[in-house]
Design a protein around this motif. Structure first.
Motif, mmCIF file in Angstrom:
data_model
loop_
_atom_site.group_PDB
_atom_site.id
_atom_site.type_symbol
_atom_site.label_atom_id
_atom_site.label_comp_id
_atom_site.label_asym_id
_atom_site.label_seq_id
_atom_site.Cartn_x
_atom_site.Cartn_y
_atom_site.Cartn_z
ATOM 1 N N VAL A 102 32.865 28.514 46.086
ATOM 2 C CA VAL A 102 34.255 28.100 45.903
ATOM 3 C C VAL A 102 34.519 27.863 44.420
ATOM 4 O O VAL A 102 33.738 27.206 43.746
ATOM 5 C CB VAL A 102 34.547 26.794 46.677
ATOM 6 C CG1 VAL A 102 35.954 26.304 46.369
ATOM 7 C CG2 VAL A 102 34.373 26.998 48.165
ATOM 8 N N LEU A 103 35.614 28.459 43.919
ATOM 9 C CA LEU A 103 35.985 28.245 42.520
ATOM 10 C C LEU A 103 37.395 27.670 42.453
ATOM 11 O O LEU A 103 38.316 28.190 43.082
ATOM 12 C CB LEU A 103 35.967 29.565 41.755
ATOM 13 C CG LEU A 103 34.690 29.984 41.014
ATOM 14 C CD1 LEU A 103 34.948 31.299 40.300
ATOM 15 C CD2 LEU A 103 34.248 28.918 40.034
ATOM 16 N N ILE A 104 37.550 26.607 41.704
ATOM 17 C CA ILE A 104 38.871 26.019 41.490
ATOM 18 C C ILE A 104 39.183 26.152 40.003
ATOM 19 O O ILE A 104 38.506 25.561 39.164
ATOM 20 C CB ILE A 104 38.886 24.516 41.869
ATOM 21 C CG1 ILE A 104 38.202 24.275 43.209
ATOM 22 C CG2 ILE A 104 40.303 23.966 41.846
ATOM 23 C CD1 ILE A 104 38.947 24.757 44.390
ATOM 24 N N LEU A 105 40.175 26.951 39.660
ATOM 25 C CA LEU A 105 40.466 27.231 38.256
ATOM 26 C C LEU A 105 41.879 26.777 37.917
ATOM 27 O O LEU A 105 42.858 27.315 38.434
ATOM 28 C CB LEU A 105 40.321 28.733 37.974
ATOM 29 C CG LEU A 105 39.013 29.381 38.461
ATOM 30 C CD1 LEU A 105 39.076 30.896 38.310
ATOM 31 C CD2 LEU A 105 37.824 28.816 37.716
ATOM 32 N N ASP A 106 41.962 25.782 37.034
ATOM 33 C CA ASP A 106 43.270 25.266 36.642
ATOM 34 C C ASP A 106 43.685 25.956 35.347
ATOM 35 O O ASP A 106 43.158 25.666 34.290
ATOM 36 C CB ASP A 106 43.192 23.745 36.462
ATOM 37 C CG ASP A 106 44.550 23.080 36.577
ATOM 38 O OD1 ASP A 106 45.562 23.807 36.554
ATOM 39 O OD2 ASP A 106 44.607 21.846 36.702
ATOM 40 N N GLU A 107 44.604 26.870 35.453
ATOM 41 C CA GLU A 107 45.112 27.663 34.332
ATOM 42 C C GLU A 107 43.981 28.311 33.519
ATOM 43 O O GLU A 107 43.784 27.992 32.352
ATOM 44 C CB GLU A 107 45.984 26.791 33.447
ATOM 45 C CG GLU A 107 47.174 26.288 34.239
ATOM 46 C CD GLU A 107 48.205 25.569 33.373
ATOM 47 O OE1 GLU A 107 48.071 25.628 32.148
ATOM 48 O OE2 GLU A 107 49.112 24.986 33.940
ATOM 49 N N PRO A 108 43.271 29.231 34.147
ATOM 50 C CA PRO A 108 42.092 29.826 33.499
ATOM 51 C C PRO A 108 42.419 30.724 32.315
ATOM 52 O O PRO A 108 41.551 30.963 31.488
ATOM 53 C CB PRO A 108 41.442 30.635 34.626
ATOM 54 C CG PRO A 108 42.546 30.936 35.566
ATOM 55 C CD PRO A 108 43.470 29.764 35.499
ATOM 56 N N THR A 109 43.630 31.217 32.203
ATOM 57 C CA THR A 109 43.918 32.132 31.094
ATOM 58 C C THR A 109 44.713 31.456 29.991
ATOM 59 O O THR A 109 45.133 32.101 29.038
ATOM 60 C CB THR A 109 44.703 33.364 31.577
ATOM 61 O OG1 THR A 109 45.894 32.895 32.215
ATOM 62 C CG2 THR A 109 43.897 34.180 32.544
ATOM 63 N N ASP A 110 44.891 30.156 30.116
ATOM 64 C CA ASP A 110 45.643 29.397 29.127
ATOM 65 C C ASP A 110 44.927 29.450 27.779
ATOM 66 O O ASP A 110 43.740 29.171 27.681
ATOM 67 C CB ASP A 110 45.767 27.953 29.607
ATOM 68 C CG ASP A 110 46.640 27.128 28.707
ATOM 69 O OD1 ASP A 110 47.710 27.638 28.324
ATOM 70 O OD2 ASP A 110 46.267 25.986 28.379
ATOM 71 N N GLY A 111 45.630 29.837 26.745
ATOM 72 C CA GLY A 111 45.043 29.826 25.406
ATOM 73 C C GLY A 111 44.202 31.043 25.062
ATOM 74 O O GLY A 111 43.576 31.069 24.016
ATOM 75 N N LEU A 112 44.138 32.013 25.950
ATOM 76 C CA LEU A 112 43.365 33.225 25.650
ATOM 77 C C LEU A 112 44.289 34.285 25.048
ATOM 78 O O LEU A 112 45.490 34.297 25.318
ATOM 79 C CB LEU A 112 42.728 33.767 26.924
ATOM 80 C CG LEU A 112 41.783 32.827 27.667
ATOM 81 C CD1 LEU A 112 41.173 33.549 28.861
ATOM 82 C CD2 LEU A 112 40.689 32.322 26.753
ATOM 83 N N ASP A 113 43.714 35.179 24.248
ATOM 84 C CA ASP A 113 44.535 36.274 23.721
ATOM 85 C C ASP A 113 44.645 37.367 24.803
ATOM 86 O O ASP A 113 43.945 37.318 25.812
ATOM 87 C CB ASP A 113 43.977 36.780 22.393
ATOM 88 C CG ASP A 113 42.648 37.492 22.543
ATOM 89 O OD1 ASP A 113 42.439 38.127 23.594
ATOM 90 O OD2 ASP A 113 41.820 37.409 21.630
ATOM 91 N N PRO A 114 45.551 38.329 24.617
ATOM 92 C CA PRO A 114 45.809 39.301 25.697
ATOM 93 C C PRO A 114 44.552 40.018 26.190
ATOM 94 O O PRO A 114 44.404 40.244 27.394
ATOM 95 C CB PRO A 114 46.776 40.277 25.036
ATOM 96 C CG PRO A 114 47.486 39.463 24.023
ATOM 97 C CD PRO A 114 46.479 38.476 23.512
ATOM 98 N N ASN A 115 43.631 40.353 25.273
ATOM 99 C CA ASN A 115 42.400 41.021 25.712
ATOM 100 C C ASN A 115 41.548 40.106 26.573
ATOM 101 O O ASN A 115 41.021 40.507 27.613
ATOM 102 C CB ASN A 115 41.570 41.450 24.496
ATOM 103 C CG ASN A 115 42.236 42.564 23.735
ATOM 104 O OD1 ASN A 115 43.048 43.303 24.305
ATOM 105 N ND2 ASN A 115 41.934 42.663 22.463
ATOM 106 N N GLN A 116 41.420 38.864 26.112
ATOM 107 C CA GLN A 116 40.620 37.906 26.868
ATOM 108 C C GLN A 116 41.257 37.621 28.222
ATOM 109 O O GLN A 116 40.567 37.449 29.222
ATOM 110 C CB GLN A 116 40.483 36.601 26.074
ATOM 111 C CG GLN A 116 39.673 36.774 24.797
ATOM 112 C CD GLN A 116 39.826 35.584 23.869
ATOM 113 O OE1 GLN A 116 40.766 34.797 23.990
ATOM 114 N NE2 GLN A 116 38.908 35.462 22.926
#
Lengths: 364, 244
Positions: A198-212
């Protein structure tokens, strides 16, 4: 006899309080569970929340939220800021105690068996916290140990997480000195270290650049095949890209639970047919096109040298078929260079679903 | 237990990863030396004992131990790592004890570094080893009490300054409760003797003094250990109530 057994139970409770304080204190918070338990028995999934409530003082942050996530599902968790997304995730991960309802991770109740339930979960909190004074590798080794891994097993798990999250370059760096993107990936590495179901991810792409961002989405999608994942996000395109199911909460209440396609279908634009016609003016088009079966309304979006763009919307409970429009125009011998069906726009639906109150006021 | 030790190790490593530990150790050693030799007239007393060394500990700890304890939980709350820690498969008790033990070990290291004092006394005369041993034990226990209290105040707030000042004040009260100026005031107010004795009995100084003299009384041990247990327990309650 009864007095004896009661005393025995009392002893057990008191001992429980001592061995497991302060979480043992919740023994005192009693609520009827009979009905809830039967509900749990019927459903099967890795994450189950049933009538979950959370109040802070007199304000209700989460109100009767029930949903379920099965293995192989990526659940998109949407809602405006302050709707209760993070609060719900914090309850699922066992950080915040529940004010009511029940949460089950696998076979374990998060309040009754917190340790077993937590073992099954990986959690990326909002803002990706990590111990700032540690190096990346020391931090991950610490988490591996806390997760009960030892020696070679721990080393391998850490190395694998470092490879998966592309942290090779910064493995010896102090976390305090990392850029936001790296910090996020370190915290994500921490969450997947023990390969949890089980994975709980709270805004996992926050602060990443478009590639990341793209890479993170691919990673989540890949992991979603074998795990049950909850992803909270503000970014609606992300939902279309990675989620197999969507729930939306607004002001603590669940307002939508379905697939991304079902969500799109709620858009007023969904199912509308757009056509661009040459050689005829707007008045002609407005007059002629309603003859197509099931067309309720014809609106002109644009009039220009390239042609007139018209939008056909269907009668209630009906759908305009692009094929019929095509045939109709061919029969009339009208020229057209564009004909497509609208999918609906997520941001539109999101706004409609989550701002019902304010929208109502506007119309008044 | 294993988990508590893992957390203790991490915490201890983080003390030494920052300058805090070194600054603390240097200042602690300089101040103990200064107080013992200058203020305590170590040489003029012409007495082969560590009395002029131990007598300053309640006051030194009052300022220095909260500096070690203030970050225990404030930092976790400010950085958000508390959320990480409490979603790991460990009990709150393990986390609280682990962090406390780390701080206590650190204070123990600081105390061990004062061992040259013992060698000095042995070099200059023929001291009685017993009071020194109990004195060190008492000092260590007292440091534990102060640490548990500052851990508790640090659970209350994410602001380290507030945590520091609050715990200094609480420690000050614990020290002052046994001093004649305070007990005399109570007597002047016409407080019954039993109450005055009770107030004095709450003081760390009262219990530490008998240990400096070489008296190892089970009641003193119980006092120190129960104070630690109480503060740790309160830390747990505070951390839990903050989340609900």
């Amino acid at each position: 006899m009864t007095v004896g057994t009661n005393a025995f139970f009392l002893c057990q409770k008191v001992m429980f309080c001592f061995t497991d304080w302060p979480s043992g204190w919740c023994v005192a918070e009693f609520y009827p569970q009979g009905e809830l338990q039967t509900k749990i028995g019927e459903t099967k999934g890795m994450i189950k929340t049933i009538d979950v409530r959370k109040s802070f003082g007199s304000s209700l942050a989460v109100d009767q939220v029930s949903f379920e996530v099965k293995t192989g599902e990526v659940l998109g968790f949407l809602g405006p800021n302050g709707a209760g997304k993070s609060t719900t995730m914090r309850m699922i991960t066992g950080f915040l105690p529940l004010s009511g309802g029940k949460i089950q991770i696998g076979d374990y109740d998060i309040e009754e068996n917190p340790l077993e339930a937590k073992k099954l979960m990986g959690y990326l909190p909002e803002n990706a916290p990590a111990y700032a004074d540690m190096s990346v590798i020391a931090f991950l080794e610490f988490v591996a140990k806390i997760r009960g891994m030892k020696g070679v097993e721990a080393k391998e798990a850490v190395e694998k997480a470092i490879r998966t999250c592309h942290l090779e370059k910064v493995r010896m760096q102090i976390i305090d000195t990392l850029s936001k993107g790296y910090l996020h990936r370190v915290c994500f590495a921490q969450a997947i270290l023990h390969d949890p179901p089980v994975l709980i991810l709270d805004e996992p792409t926050d602060g990443l650049d478009p590639n990341q961002k793209h890479e993170m989405r691919e990673l989540i999608k890949e992991m979603g095949k074998t795990k049950a994942i909850i992803v909270s996000t503000h970014i609606l395109e992300e939902v279309e890209a990675i989620c197999t199911r969507v729930i939306i909460i607004d002001q603590g209440k669940l307002v939508f639970n379905g697939t991304p396609a079902e969500l799109l279908a709620k858009s007023p634009e969904a199912g509308q047919v757009v056509v661009r016609i040459q050689g005829h003016n707007a008045a002609e088009i407005r007059e002629k096109l309603p003859e197509i079966s099931d067309v309720a309304q014809v609106r002109i979006r644009q009039e220009g040298p390239a042609g007139v763009t018209a939008i056909l919307s269907a009668k209630p409970e009906k759908a305009v078929q692009a094929g019929k429009v095509h045939k109709f125009l061919r029969d009339l011998n009208w020229d057209f260079d564009e004909l497509h069906m609208e999918n609906g726009r997520l941001d539109e639906v999101f706004r409609r679903i989550t701002s019902l109150d304010s929208a109502g006021e506007v119309t008044k | 237990m294993n988990n508590a030790m893992t957390i203790a190790k991490r915490e201890l490593a983080s003390y030494f990863a920052s300058p805090v530990a070194y600054v603390f150790l240097v200042i602690f050693l300089v101040l103990t030396g200064f107080f013992t030799f200058m203020m305590g007239n170590f040489f003029a007393r012409n007495d082969a004992s560590l009395l002029s060394f131990f007598v300053w500990h309640p006051w030194l700890y009052m300022l220095l131990v909260p500096a070690v304890g203030m970050r225990l939980w404030s930092e976790e709350q400010r950085m958000g790592t508390l959320e990480l820690l409490f979603t790991m498969p460990i009990t709150p008790a393990q986390a609280i004890w682990g962090k406390f033990i780390a701080g206590w070990i650190f204070l123990g290291v600081a105390l061990l570094l004062t061992l040259p004092m013992v060698f000095t006394v042995y070099y200059l005369g023929e001291p009685d080893g017993g009071p020194m041993l109990t004195g060190y034990l008492g000092s260590f226990l007292m440091a534990g009490c102060y640490l548990a209290i500052s851990g508790m105040t640090s659970a209350l707030t994410r602001n380290q300054v507030i945590s520091f000042i609050t715990s200094v004040v609480i420690c000050l009260l614990l020290v002052l409760a046994g001093y004649p100026p305070v007990t005399n005031i109570l007597l002047k107010w016409g407080a019954p003797n039993a109450l005055v004795e009770f107030a004095a009995g709450l003081s760390v100084v009262f219990h530490f003094e008998s240990m400096q003299r070489g008296v190892l009384d089970i009641r003193d041990l119980i006092y120190f250990l129960s104070l630690i247990a109480f503060a740790i327990f309160t830390t747990g309650v505070v951390l839990k109530s903050k989340r609900s």
